[in-house]
Scaffold this motif. Structure first.
Motif, PDB file in Angstrom:
ATOM      1  N   LYS A   1      38.578  30.501  33.046  1.00  0.00           N
ATOM      2  CA  LYS A   1      37.875  31.704  32.611  1.00  0.00           C
ATOM      3  C   LYS A   1      36.726  31.997  33.573  1.00  0.00           C
ATOM      4  O   LYS A   1      36.641  31.436  34.648  1.00  0.00           O
TER       5      LYS A   1
ATOM      6  N   ALA B   1      38.199  33.637  37.104  1.00  0.00           N
ATOM      7  CA  ALA B   1      39.243  34.487  36.523  1.00  0.00           C
ATOM      8  C   ALA B   1      38.991  35.947  36.841  1.00  0.00           C
ATOM      9  O   ALA B   1      39.935  36.698  37.142  1.00  0.00           O
ATOM     10  N   ASN B   2      37.739  36.372  36.784  1.00  0.00           N
ATOM     11  CA  ASN B   2      37.417  37.768  37.105  1.00  0.00           C
ATOM     12  C   ASN B   2      37.785  38.104  38.547  1.00  0.00           C
ATOM     13  O   ASN B   2      38.318  39.181  38.839  1.00  0.00           O
TER      14      ASN B   2
ATOM     15  N   LYS C   1      41.543  38.425  38.872  1.00  0.00           N
ATOM     16  CA  LYS C   1      42.033  39.679  38.290  1.00  0.00           C
ATOM     17  C   LYS C   1      41.870  40.837  39.275  1.00  0.00           C
ATOM     18  O   LYS C   1      42.726  41.728  39.346  1.00  0.00           O
TER      19      LYS C   1
ATOM     20  N   ASP D   1      44.595  40.469  41.700  1.00  0.00           N
ATOM     21  CA  ASP D   1      45.849  40.800  41.036  1.00  0.00           C
ATOM     22  C   ASP D   1      46.061  42.314  40.950  1.00  0.00           C
ATOM     23  O   ASP D   1      47.188  42.806  41.078  1.00  0.00           O
ATOM     24  N   LYS D   2      44.971  43.057  40.769  1.00  0.00           N
ATOM     25  CA  LYS D   2      45.061  44.518  40.660  1.00  0.00           C
ATOM     26  C   LYS D   2      45.187  45.207  42.019  1.00  0.00           C
ATOM     27  O   LYS D   2      45.393  46.419  42.088  1.00  0.00           O
TER      28      LYS D   2
END
Length: 314
Positions: free
Chosen positions: A175, A179-180, A183, A186-187
């Motif tokens: 987390k 994790a941010n 992400k 990932d985007k």
């Protein structure tokens, strides 16, 4: 005879992985939880808080592995964060250790934090296990005070203390900031972090678990502090590129000078966030290597691959 271990924080990011690995190695495990949980436990001590554990709960336990803690919170909204951290990370830890010593526990393994050493290092000058503590925030201060209290108790009793200070831990289910960051990769969002030449130490979850297990029985671990790490430092640019490769989604990195990014972050009141992305934090794991004969089993690339191979990676 296999040792009986008591593990706190068995539902957490670290504790849940640790107990699975311990079970595979045929250890008997006493789990501690505030609610009923399934797991490979010889018995489960259900308590409202760690303060409720007594020497009776620790009967037959050879080693305590204390993973439970009030974790580092980026935007802590309580009125007095240090008091909250002290209640859980200091007072509960020392109370647990006192009961462990009373029950005849041989060794107490405390999962601390690299924040005890400080927040950043000069490039090429890593923290060592024997550096003077220099915590800067409430979480780091609470972990330092817990270490000091536990060492004082160990000095008064026959119970051995092992302290492990990990830097950022990553793995399946991670987390927080890691994790941010993943992400964003990932985007496919463009990130202005393509020219960062810092160095930061991380530790894969499986590497940290491996070090903890090495500390259960190794005689040279008694009354020592160890820093955990992958043994391979990476820049923020390298880390983002490796995260992209592990996710099969190449990171879109724009080369913006670090000085410009820090200036912009300062104007926006985000200097602390920028420091974690742009500054260095290196750890020297040579003490664990030399005293325990320990080598991190996973490389950074392999650790990242395992981190993102699950659909519920973060």
């Amino acid at each position: 005879m296999t040792s009986m271990l008591l593990v706190t924080g068995v539902t957490g990011f670290l504790g849940s992985t640790l107990v699975r690995e311990l079970a595979q190695k045929k250890y008997e495990i006493v789990g501690v939880s505030r609610r009923p949980v399934e797991g490979p436990f010889s018995r489960l001590e259900k308590v409202a808080s760690l303060s409720d554990l007594t020497a009776q709960n620790l009967s037959g336990v050879d080693t305590v592995i204390h993973c439970a803690a009030r974790a580092h919170i980026m935007k802590d909204e309580v009125a007095n964060p240090l008091a909250e951290y002290r209640q859980v990370n200091v007072e509960c830890s020392i109370r647990l250790a006192r009961q462990a010593a009373k029950a005849g526990v041989r060794r107490f393994i405390f999962i601390s934090s690299i924040k005890v050493n400080g927040e950043q290092t000069q490039l090429g000058k890593p923290f060592t296990a024997d550096d003077a503590p220099a915590p800067e925030d409430a979480y780091g201060i609470s972990k330092m005070e817990a270490e000091q209290g536990l060492q004082a108790l160990a000095d008064e009793t026959s119970m051995e203390l092992v302290v492990i200070r990990p830097p950022l831990v990553y793995g399946p289910g991670v987390k927080g900031n890691f994790a941010n960051m993943a992400k964003l990769v990932d985007k496919g969002l463009p990130l202005p972090l393509g020219a960062i030449h810092n160095k930061r130490s991380l530790v894969a979850l499986d590497n940290l678990v491996d070090l903890i297990i090495r500390c259960i029985d190794h005689p040279a671990g008694a009354n020592q502090v160890f820093l955990a790490g992958d043994g391979q430092d990476v820049s923020t640019t390298e880390l983002l590129s490796s995260v992209g490769q592990a996710m099969s989604k190449p990171a879109r990195l724009i080369p913006v000078p670090a000085g410009m990014l820090m200036f912009g972050a300062s104007l926006l009141g985000k200097r602390a966030v920028a420091q974690r992305l742009l500054g260095s934090l290196q750890v020297d794991i040579s003490k664990a290597r030399n005293l325990l004969g320990w080598e991190p089993p996973l490389s950074v690339d392999e650790g990242l691959r395992r981190c993102f191979e699950s659909e519920n990676a973060f």
